[in-house]
Design a protein around this motif. Structure first.
Motif, PDB file in Angstrom:
ATOM      1  N   LYS A 175       0.828  -1.200   0.000  1.00 44.92           N
ATOM      2  CA  LYS A 175       0.000   0.000   0.000  1.00 44.92           C
ATOM      3  C   LYS A 175       0.865   1.255   0.000  1.00 44.92           C
ATOM      4  CE  LYS A 175      -4.177  -1.835   2.176  1.00 44.92           C
ATOM      5  NZ  LYS A 175      -5.113  -1.707   3.330  1.00 44.92           N
ATOM      6  N   ASN A 176       1.911   1.238   0.818  1.00 42.08           N
ATOM      7  CA  ASN A 176       2.817   2.382   0.877  1.00 42.08           C
ATOM      8  C   ASN A 176       3.543   2.574  -0.454  1.00 42.08           C
ATOM      9  OD1 ASN A 176       4.214   4.521   2.299  1.00 42.08           O
ATOM     10  ND2 ASN A 176       6.001   3.182   2.289  1.00 42.08           N
ATOM     11  N   MET A 177       3.928   1.438  -1.063  1.00 40.49           N
ATOM     12  CA  MET A 177       4.616   1.512  -2.353  1.00 40.49           C
ATOM     13  C   MET A 177       3.687   2.099  -3.424  1.00 40.49           C
ATOM     14  SD  MET A 177       6.535  -1.593  -4.366  1.00 40.49           S
ATOM     15  CE  MET A 177       7.448  -2.015  -2.880  1.00 40.49           C
ATOM     16  N   LEU A 178       2.402   1.678  -3.405  1.00 40.47           N
ATOM     17  CA  LEU A 178       1.424   2.193  -4.350  1.00 40.47           C
ATOM     18  C   LEU A 178       1.201   3.691  -4.132  1.00 40.47           C
ATOM     19  CD1 LEU A 178      -0.678   1.670  -6.571  1.00 40.47           C
ATOM     20  CD2 LEU A 178      -2.312   1.093  -4.772  1.00 40.47           C
ATOM     21  N   TYR A 179       1.166   4.097  -2.856  1.00 36.00           N
ATOM     22  CA  TYR A 179       0.991   5.512  -2.525  1.00 36.00           C
ATOM     23  C   TYR A 179       2.153   6.346  -3.062  1.00 36.00           C
ATOM     24  CZ  TYR A 179       0.753   9.733   0.369  1.00 36.00           C
ATOM     25  OH  TYR A 179       0.713  11.041   0.799  1.00 36.00           O
ATOM     26  N   GLN A 180       3.384   5.861  -2.814  1.00 40.87           N
ATOM     27  CA  GLN A 180       4.565   6.586  -3.287  1.00 40.87           C
ATOM     28  C   GLN A 180       4.602   6.676  -4.808  1.00 40.87           C
ATOM     29  OE1 GLN A 180       6.619   8.216  -1.401  1.00 40.87           O
ATOM     30  NE2 GLN A 180       5.818   7.492   0.557  1.00 40.87           N
ATOM     31  N   THR A 181       4.236   5.577  -5.471  1.00 43.01           N
ATOM     32  CA  THR A 181       4.203   5.564  -6.943  1.00 43.01           C
ATOM     33  C   THR A 181       3.171   6.558  -7.474  1.00 43.01           C
ATOM     34  OG1 THR A 181       4.817   3.229  -6.936  1.00 43.01           O
ATOM     35  CG2 THR A 181       3.893   4.103  -8.973  1.00 43.01           C
ATOM     36  N   THR A 182       2.003   6.600  -6.832  1.00 45.92           N
ATOM     37  CA  THR A 182       0.938   7.521  -7.243  1.00 45.92           C
ATOM     38  C   THR A 182       1.386   8.969  -7.089  1.00 45.92           C
ATOM     39  OG1 THR A 182      -0.723   5.902  -6.535  1.00 45.92           O
ATOM     40  CG2 THR A 182      -1.478   8.158  -6.897  1.00 45.92           C
ATOM     41  N   ILE A 183       2.065   9.273  -5.970  1.00 44.97           N
ATOM     42  CA  ILE A 183       2.574  10.630  -5.724  1.00 44.97           C
ATOM     43  C   ILE A 183       3.573  11.035  -6.812  1.00 44.97           C
ATOM     44  CG2 ILE A 183       3.982  12.053  -4.187  1.00 44.97           C
ATOM     45  CD1 ILE A 183       1.172  11.676  -3.164  1.00 44.97           C
ATOM     46  N   LYS A 184       4.481  10.119  -7.145  1.00 47.76           N
ATOM     47  CA  LYS A 184       5.486  10.416  -8.171  1.00 47.76           C
ATOM     48  C   LYS A 184       4.841  10.657  -9.528  1.00 47.76           C
ATOM     49  CE  LYS A 184       9.361   7.941  -6.060  1.00 47.76           C
ATOM     50  NZ  LYS A 184      10.291   6.784  -6.173  1.00 47.76           N
ATOM     51  N   GLN A 185       3.876   9.802  -9.869  1.00 51.99           N
ATOM     52  CA  GLN A 185       3.195   9.956 -11.152  1.00 51.99           C
ATOM     53  C   GLN A 185       2.393  11.257 -11.196  1.00 51.99           C
ATOM     54  OE1 GLN A 185       0.952   6.312 -11.460  1.00 51.99           O
ATOM     55  NE2 GLN A 185       2.651   5.188 -12.400  1.00 51.99           N
ATOM     56  N   GLY A 186       1.794  11.628 -10.039  1.00 49.51           N
ATOM     57  CA  GLY A 186       1.060  12.894  -9.960  1.00 49.51           C
ATOM     58  C   GLY A 186       1.968  14.091 -10.150  1.00 49.51           C
ATOM     59  N   ASP A 187       3.165  14.024  -9.549  1.00 53.50           N
ATOM     60  CA  ASP A 187       4.140  15.115  -9.700  1.00 53.50           C
ATOM     61  C   ASP A 187       4.571  15.257 -11.157  1.00 53.50           C
ATOM     62  OD1 ASP A 187       4.068  15.724  -7.034  1.00 53.50           O
ATOM     63  OD2 ASP A 187       5.847  14.544  -6.500  1.00 53.50           O
ATOM     64  N   LEU A 188       4.810  14.117 -11.810  1.00 54.85           N
ATOM     65  CA  LEU A 188       5.200  14.154 -13.226  1.00 54.85           C
ATOM     66  C   LEU A 188       4.103  14.754 -14.085  1.00 54.85           C
ATOM     67  CD1 LEU A 188       6.918  10.637 -13.605  1.00 54.85           C
ATOM     68  CD2 LEU A 188       8.041  12.879 -13.726  1.00 54.85           C
ATOM     69  N   LEU A 189       2.849  14.378 -13.787  1.00 56.68           N
ATOM     70  CA  LEU A 189       1.716  14.905 -14.553  1.00 56.68           C
ATOM     71  C   LEU A 189       1.569  16.412 -14.359  1.00 56.68           C
ATOM     72  CD1 LEU A 189      -0.741  14.319 -16.337  1.00 56.68           C
ATOM     73  CD2 LEU A 189      -2.050  13.838 -14.261  1.00 56.68           C
ATOM     74  N   LEU A 190       1.722  16.879 -13.103  1.00 57.74           N
ATOM     75  CA  LEU A 190       1.637  18.318 -12.829  1.00 57.74           C
ATOM     76  C   LEU A 190       2.729  19.091 -13.559  1.00 57.74           C
ATOM     77  CD1 LEU A 190       0.790  18.362  -9.005  1.00 57.74           C
ATOM     78  CD2 LEU A 190      -0.659  19.167 -10.874  1.00 57.74           C
ATOM     79  N   ASN A 191       3.943  18.545 -13.579  1.00 51.32           N
ATOM     80  CA  ASN A 191       5.055  19.199 -14.286  1.00 51.32           C
ATOM     81  C   ASN A 191       4.763  19.322 -15.780  1.00 51.32           C
ATOM     82  OD1 ASN A 191       6.579  19.539 -11.970  1.00 51.32           O
ATOM     83  ND2 ASN A 191       7.671  17.589 -12.214  1.00 51.32           N
ATOM     84  N   ARG A 192       4.203  18.256 -16.355  1.00 48.38           N
ATOM     85  CA  ARG A 192       3.882  18.282 -17.786  1.00 48.38           C
ATOM     86  C   ARG A 192       2.780  19.293 -18.093  1.00 48.38           C
ATOM     87  NH1 ARG A 192       3.857  11.732 -19.054  1.00 48.38           N
ATOM     88  NH2 ARG A 192       6.118  11.442 -18.864  1.00 48.38           N
ATOM     89  N   ILE A 193       1.784  19.371 -17.196  1.00 46.43           N
ATOM     90  CA  ILE A 193       0.690  20.323 -17.393  1.00 46.43           C
ATOM     91  C   ILE A 193       1.215  21.756 -17.316  1.00 46.43           C
ATOM     92  CG2 ILE A 193      -1.431  21.243 -16.340  1.00 46.43           C
ATOM     93  CD1 ILE A 193      -2.113  18.363 -15.540  1.00 46.43           C
ATOM     94  N   GLN A 194       2.133  22.018 -16.369  1.00 45.15           N
ATOM     95  CA  GLN A 194       2.703  23.355 -16.221  1.00 45.15           C
ATOM     96  C   GLN A 194       3.508  23.742 -17.464  1.00 45.15           C
ATOM     97  OE1 GLN A 194       4.890  23.100 -12.549  1.00 45.15           O
ATOM     98  NE2 GLN A 194       3.098  23.450 -11.251  1.00 45.15           N
ATOM     99  N   LYS A 195       4.296  22.787 -17.982  1.00 43.69           N
ATOM    100  CA  LYS A 195       5.071  23.068 -19.198  1.00 43.69           C
ATOM    101  C   LYS A 195       4.147  23.339 -20.384  1.00 43.69           C
ATOM    102  CE  LYS A 195       9.157  20.355 -17.890  1.00 43.69           C
ATOM    103  NZ  LYS A 195       9.965  19.150 -18.161  1.00 43.69           N
ATOM    104  N   LEU A 196       3.059  22.536 -20.448  1.00 51.05           N
ATOM    105  CA  LEU A 196       2.124  22.716 -21.551  1.00 51.05           C
ATOM    106  C   LEU A 196       1.421  24.057 -21.460  1.00 51.05           C
ATOM    107  CD1 LEU A 196       0.728  21.429 -24.008  1.00 51.05           C
ATOM    108  CD2 LEU A 196      -0.940  20.434 -22.440  1.00 51.05           C
ATOM    109  N   SER A 197       1.083  24.470 -20.252  1.00 52.49           N
ATOM    110  CA  SER A 197       0.389  25.757 -20.075  1.00 52.49           C
ATOM    111  C   SER A 197       1.286  26.928 -20.467  1.00 52.49           C
ATOM    112  CB  SER A 197      -0.079  25.927 -18.621  1.00 52.49           C
ATOM    113  OG  SER A 197       1.037  25.983 -17.749  1.00 52.49           O
ATOM    114  N   ARG A 198       2.601  26.807 -20.203  1.00 55.84           N
ATOM    115  CA  ARG A 198       3.555  27.852 -20.604  1.00 55.84           C
ATOM    116  C   ARG A 198       3.613  27.964 -22.117  1.00 55.84           C
ATOM    117  NH1 ARG A 198       8.214  25.726 -16.537  1.00 55.84           N
ATOM    118  NH2 ARG A 198       7.254  26.393 -14.566  1.00 55.84           N
TER     119      ARG A 198
END
Length: 202
Positions: A175-198
């Motif tokens: 469960k902890n591993m899944l949580y950490q993976t989800t957080i990392k994937q969320g961070d990557l998605l947010l970074n991509r959205i920010q780059k796209l918005s720029r």
């Protein structure tokens, strides 16, 4: 598959063909059962071993004539580790005498001990070296050396505290591993959205 130590695939194929085995000109049915139990011991989970090996009528019909192999199979499942290590010595001696398994006997010995240690440590967060050694029927010094080697090679997930004389289990928390993976994937998605918005803003 035995020759390349792919015990998981070998166990699966052996179990699939155990009820239809007729190639007794190559090796006997009792040898076939030995190969099946040996592969299953180091490659399959406890539930599969119970359902397909321990409770398999084809294996039960033969394994009573092989007391060491029967003891190995049942003691691992029933967590009787002292009996397991005793039976393991006899089974490995038999493997040394077999032309198909002689070259892999020491590897099987090591893998079985790893499976047993892993299964034992799953039940504890912390356990004393002395208690663990008594459970397996071995000396503390031998256990210390073996655990240190297995931890160093990445084969066992635990820490050995020699000062306190305890073994601390590092059980992987799914469960902890899944949580950490989800957080990392969320961070990557947010970074991509920010780059796209720029890019869109420009």
């Amino acid at each position: 598959l035995l020759s390349i130590r792919d015990f998981k695939k070998a166990a699966s194929l052996l179990l699939d063909s155990i009820s239809t085995f007729t190639a007794t000109e190559i090796y006997s049915y009792s040898q076939f059962v030995m190969y099946t139990v040996v592969c299953a011991t180091v490659a399959l989970d406890r539930k599969t071993i119970r359902d397909k090996v321990i409770n398999a009528p084809e294996i039960l019909a033969v394994i009573r004539d092989e007391p060491a192999l029967e003891k190995l199979m049942n003691s691992l499942y029933n967590c009787k580790y002292k009996d397991l290590f005793t039976a393991l010595v006899d089974v490995v001696d038999d493997l040394h005498l077999d032309r198909y398994t002689a070259a892999h006997a020491r590897y099987f010995l090591r893998q079985t001990r790893i499976v047993a240690y892993t299964q034992f440590l799953e039940s504890y967060h912390t356990v004393s070296m002395e208690n663990m050694a008594q459970t397996f029927g071995i000396g503390v010094a031998f256990l210390d050396r073996e655990l240190s080697d297995l931890v160093a090679s990445g084969r066992l997930s635990c820490k050995v505290d020699k000062v306190k004389g305890v073994v601390c289990s590092n059980r992987p928390d799914s469960k902890n591993m899944l949580y950490q993976t989800t957080i990392k994937q969320g961070d990557l998605l947010l970074n991509r959205i920010q780059k796209l918005s720029r890019v869109i803003t420009i």
